[in-house]
Design a protein around this motif. Sequence first.
Motif, PDB file in Angstrom:
ATOM      1  N   UNK A 155      11.942 -19.208   0.275  1.00  0.00           N
ATOM      2  CA  UNK A 155      12.323 -17.816  -0.015  1.00  0.00           C
ATOM      3  C   UNK A 155      13.759 -17.726  -0.515  1.00  0.00           C
ATOM      4  N   UNK A 156      14.650 -18.462   0.142  1.00  0.00           N
ATOM      5  CA  UNK A 156      16.065 -18.412  -0.221  1.00  0.00           C
ATOM      6  C   UNK A 156      16.272 -18.987  -1.616  1.00  0.00           C
ATOM      7  N   UNK A 157      15.619 -20.118  -1.884  1.00  0.00           N
ATOM      8  CA  UNK A 157      15.752 -20.750  -3.200  1.00  0.00           C
ATOM      9  C   UNK A 157      15.302 -19.792  -4.293  1.00  0.00           C
ATOM     10  N   UNK A 158      14.178 -19.132  -4.035  1.00  0.00           N
ATOM     11  CA  UNK A 158      13.640 -18.196  -5.029  1.00  0.00           C
ATOM     12  C   UNK A 158      14.591 -17.012  -5.223  1.00  0.00           C
ATOM     13  N   UNK A 159      15.110 -16.471  -4.114  1.00  0.00           N
ATOM     14  CA  UNK A 159      15.998 -15.306  -4.209  1.00  0.00           C
ATOM     15  C   UNK A 159      17.287 -15.651  -4.953  1.00  0.00           C
ATOM     16  N   UNK A 160      17.822 -16.833  -4.670  1.00  0.00           N
ATOM     17  CA  UNK A 160      19.096 -17.210  -5.304  1.00  0.00           C
ATOM     18  C   UNK A 160      18.938 -17.387  -6.813  1.00  0.00           C
ATOM     19  N   UNK A 161      17.712 -17.722  -7.246  1.00  0.00           N
ATOM     20  CA  UNK A 161      17.491 -17.947  -8.679  1.00  0.00           C
ATOM     21  C   UNK A 161      17.267 -16.637  -9.429  1.00  0.00           C
ATOM     22  N   UNK A 162      17.094 -15.521  -8.681  1.00  0.00           N
ATOM     23  CA  UNK A 162      16.769 -14.248  -9.312  1.00  0.00           C
ATOM     24  C   UNK A 162      18.055 -13.465  -9.587  1.00  0.00           C
ATOM     25  N   UNK A 163      18.532 -13.536 -10.813  1.00  0.00           N
ATOM     26  CA  UNK A 163      19.815 -12.924 -11.147  1.00  0.00           C
ATOM     27  C   UNK A 163      19.782 -11.408 -11.032  1.00  0.00           C
ATOM     28  N   UNK A 164      18.658 -10.815 -11.435  1.00  0.00           N
ATOM     29  CA  UNK A 164      18.533  -9.362 -11.357  1.00  0.00           C
ATOM     30  C   UNK A 164      18.658  -8.900  -9.904  1.00  0.00           C
ATOM     31  N   UNK A 165      17.954  -9.604  -9.026  1.00  0.00           N
ATOM     32  CA  UNK A 165      17.976  -9.259  -7.601  1.00  0.00           C
ATOM     33  C   UNK A 165      19.395  -9.336  -7.057  1.00  0.00           C
ATOM     34  N   UNK A 166      20.070 -10.419  -7.399  1.00  0.00           N
ATOM     35  CA  UNK A 166      21.419 -10.603  -6.869  1.00  0.00           C
ATOM     36  C   UNK A 166      22.358  -9.526  -7.387  1.00  0.00           C
ATOM     37  N   UNK A 167      22.186  -9.167  -8.669  1.00  0.00           N
ATOM     38  CA  UNK A 167      23.043  -8.118  -9.235  1.00  0.00           C
ATOM     39  C   UNK A 167      22.769  -6.779  -8.554  1.00  0.00           C
ATOM     40  N   UNK A 168      21.478  -6.459  -8.318  1.00  0.00           N
ATOM     41  CA  UNK A 168      21.130  -5.194  -7.671  1.00  0.00           C
ATOM     42  C   UNK A 168      21.758  -5.098  -6.283  1.00  0.00           C
ATOM     43  N   UNK A 169      21.652  -6.177  -5.510  1.00  0.00           N
ATOM     44  CA  UNK A 169      22.211  -6.163  -4.157  1.00  0.00           C
ATOM     45  C   UNK A 169      23.730  -6.075  -4.193  1.00  0.00           C
ATOM     46  N   UNK A 170      24.333  -6.888  -5.059  1.00  0.00           N
ATOM     47  CA  UNK A 170      25.787  -6.937  -5.043  1.00  0.00           C
ATOM     48  C   UNK A 170      26.378  -5.565  -5.354  1.00  0.00           C
ATOM     49  N   UNK A 171      25.828  -4.907  -6.376  1.00  0.00           N
ATOM     50  CA  UNK A 171      26.439  -3.631  -6.758  1.00  0.00           C
ATOM     51  C   UNK A 171      26.211  -2.582  -5.665  1.00  0.00           C
ATOM     52  N   UNK A 172      25.027  -2.552  -5.085  1.00  0.00           N
ATOM     53  CA  UNK A 172      24.749  -1.535  -4.064  1.00  0.00           C
ATOM     54  C   UNK A 172      25.586  -1.773  -2.807  1.00  0.00           C
ATOM     55  N   UNK A 173      25.673  -3.015  -2.364  1.00  0.00           N
ATOM     56  CA  UNK A 173      26.319  -3.280  -1.083  1.00  0.00           C
ATOM     57  C   UNK A 173      27.843  -3.179  -1.194  1.00  0.00           C
ATOM     58  N   UNK A 174      28.375  -3.556  -2.347  1.00  0.00           N
ATOM     59  CA  UNK A 174      29.814  -3.383  -2.545  1.00  0.00           C
ATOM     60  C   UNK A 174      30.163  -1.903  -2.435  1.00  0.00           C
ATOM     61  N   UNK A 175      29.328  -1.062  -3.040  1.00  0.00           N
ATOM     62  CA  UNK A 175      29.546   0.380  -2.970  1.00  0.00           C
ATOM     63  C   UNK A 175      29.502   0.884  -1.535  1.00  0.00           C
ATOM     64  N   UNK A 176      28.537   0.411  -0.758  1.00  0.00           N
ATOM     65  CA  UNK A 176      28.403   0.870   0.628  1.00  0.00           C
ATOM     66  C   UNK A 176      29.604   0.432   1.468  1.00  0.00           C
ATOM     67  N   UNK A 177      30.097  -0.771   1.221  1.00  0.00           N
ATOM     68  CA  UNK A 177      31.267  -1.252   1.974  1.00  0.00           C
ATOM     69  C   UNK A 177      32.479  -0.357   1.700  1.00  0.00           C
TER      70      UNK A 177
END
Lengths: 218, 475
Positions: B11-33
């Motif tokens: 699961x982790x390997x697959x998630x790390x390879x998904x650039x769209x997913x990582x971008x979606x999380x990074x932008x949302x969570x940075x905003x929440x912080x």
Amino acid sequence: MSSTARDRIFARLHAARTTVSPYVPQGGTWQAPMLDKAQRIELLKKRMETVRSEVHVLPEAEWPAKLAELLKAREATTLTYGHDAWFGGTLRSKIKGKGMPKLVPYGENVEAFRDELFGIDVGITSTLGGIAENGTLIVWPTPQEPRLLSLVPTVHVALLKADTIYSTLAEAMREMRWAENMPTNALLISGPSKTADIEMTLAFGVHGPKELIVLVLE
Amino acid sequence: MGSQHLDFTANVTEALADRQLRANFKSALTGLMKKRVAVLPDAAERERMRDDAEAAKRKALAKLPELLERLERKCTENGIIVHWAETTAEANEIILGIMRSHDATKLVKGKSMVSEEMHLNHFLETHGMEALETDLGEFIIQLNHEPPSHIIVPAVHKNRQQVGRIFADNLEGIPYTDVVEELNAIARKTLREKFRTGHVGLSGVNFAVAETGTLVLVENEGNGRMCTTVPPVHVAVMGLEKVVESLSDLPPLLRLLTASATGQLVTTYVNCITSPRKDGERDGPKEIHLVILDNGRSRMLADAQLRRTLQCIRCGTCLNHCPVYIRIGGHAYGSVYPGPIGKILTPQIDGLADKGVLATASSLCNACEEVCPVRIPIPGIIRRMRTEAYDEKGDGVVKGHGAKKNLLETLVWKGWELTYRIPALNRFVVSMLGRFGDKLPNVGPLKAWTSVRTAPRFAPKSLHQLAKEEGIRHE
């Protein structure tokens, strides 16, 4: 089944008591600042406007005229309210005539009124008070003013008497003696319905009112 | 999803390879912080609030049986029907029974993590019931047959284009759009019709106040109020740790919950429910049921360290601040509760054999503990999970204790211990490693270990030896 489940759960909870003697730290250290009346009105207005509520502070006698103006601007066609609310009589005598919405009192049980209610433009309610620290209205629905008045119509108008704005939630709970008087449903309302579930983009009016208009009566 | 075998590495390997997913999380969570800090700008005041919130929750846990009895008594006096469930299966049956007794087939749901823990939707659907999520984020992922990826913002892994496609593919007569306002309007129209016609409304509970028998729910959308007000029957589900003693405990808890979760001073609605519709009242449910679920929680209470897991108020801020969660997102954890809190909660609920691996996904950086509004010592409990997974002895109480224990690791650690206990063996092993250490075959556990790390180079001579040659007497 349920009563034995209960017995087993409580047996474990009581048993946990004998293995652990828990440390409980001291609380009661935080308090939001207490404010004077002018500050309370000002802070409430500021907090509510931050989440896109519309707040008008005006002398009590002027609210019907202000309401008429707001309704006209929105071209509202229907308005629901509690017939026996303290402002009901004034509403009926002042909000009428050309350009004014049809007044629909919430006079039946929801089972009979529901379908009509979901199509109504504006709901108006009284409030029991406000809280300055976080810009909140205290709304306790009653038989005269049912719960859905403040939720289902597209616009919610709330009448708030300036004397009833508290500094903090803790103060409101104490002064109003919540612990002895909890109603069927006590609500704190702080703005129009909103969501940021899509890309954290804030949008208003997702299920409930798209607008919250507060008339603060001095 | 919960009962499937978890292949966390895949699961982790697959998630790390998904650039769209990582971008979606990074932008949302940075905003929440950023929003959290903006709404709690004064560090000293924030710590005072945390003092109060932590004290309120620890006090409640210390008196848990009394408070639950009091809650049950007050609720019953108020006309709320209280049910107890030891397991999620029992809780599901209770809810199914309530629906059947009302000939109900349509359930409208407000957001509830406990109902996710119960896999209630799936259960009800297999019994011919419609269970519809009405929180916008939950609605989106339910349409796409996915579990939530975040406790607070369940569809945070989707961007607006993906949401537009989900709506167009699953809702009748809806064309594709990626304008957020239009997407919200589509949800509003669809769901208001469902509220109007739903038979039973279901909600979670943020705080249950024992003093008055009041269920407190926070939300922004209004769907929670719809679910708890429009249908004739309301069912609330809660884990038994949600009880607090009195109304006066609420102000710091509410402030920190909303500030930590979404960076708000308060949510749009704080909905305090104390009884069903009374005589003369025109709306509200005629019947309210409260289902109180254990599912492993009473076991956690018996351990001084593990019980602190039960302080959690499900704000999700530990997810937002976790360097692992930010990169792999929620689905990789394969569990209802992801992120740091999930790493300690899930193994305790589902057992170390299946879910103990989650506790390995932490650098123990302590960010979660630093931001936790009720100061749960998450990193310490993560280490406890790791220890208990491998060690059969001790006073462990977590289900699946010792499940990861295996011969190879036991032998390696035994060898390590002996090497450091017996000087002659130590000299021999060090000298052998100096000579042949770099030539060890790259197979088995060594291959796995070096696949993501640089293998160390062994010095030909040990420090002991060098010191001796230099003539240093006192090392």
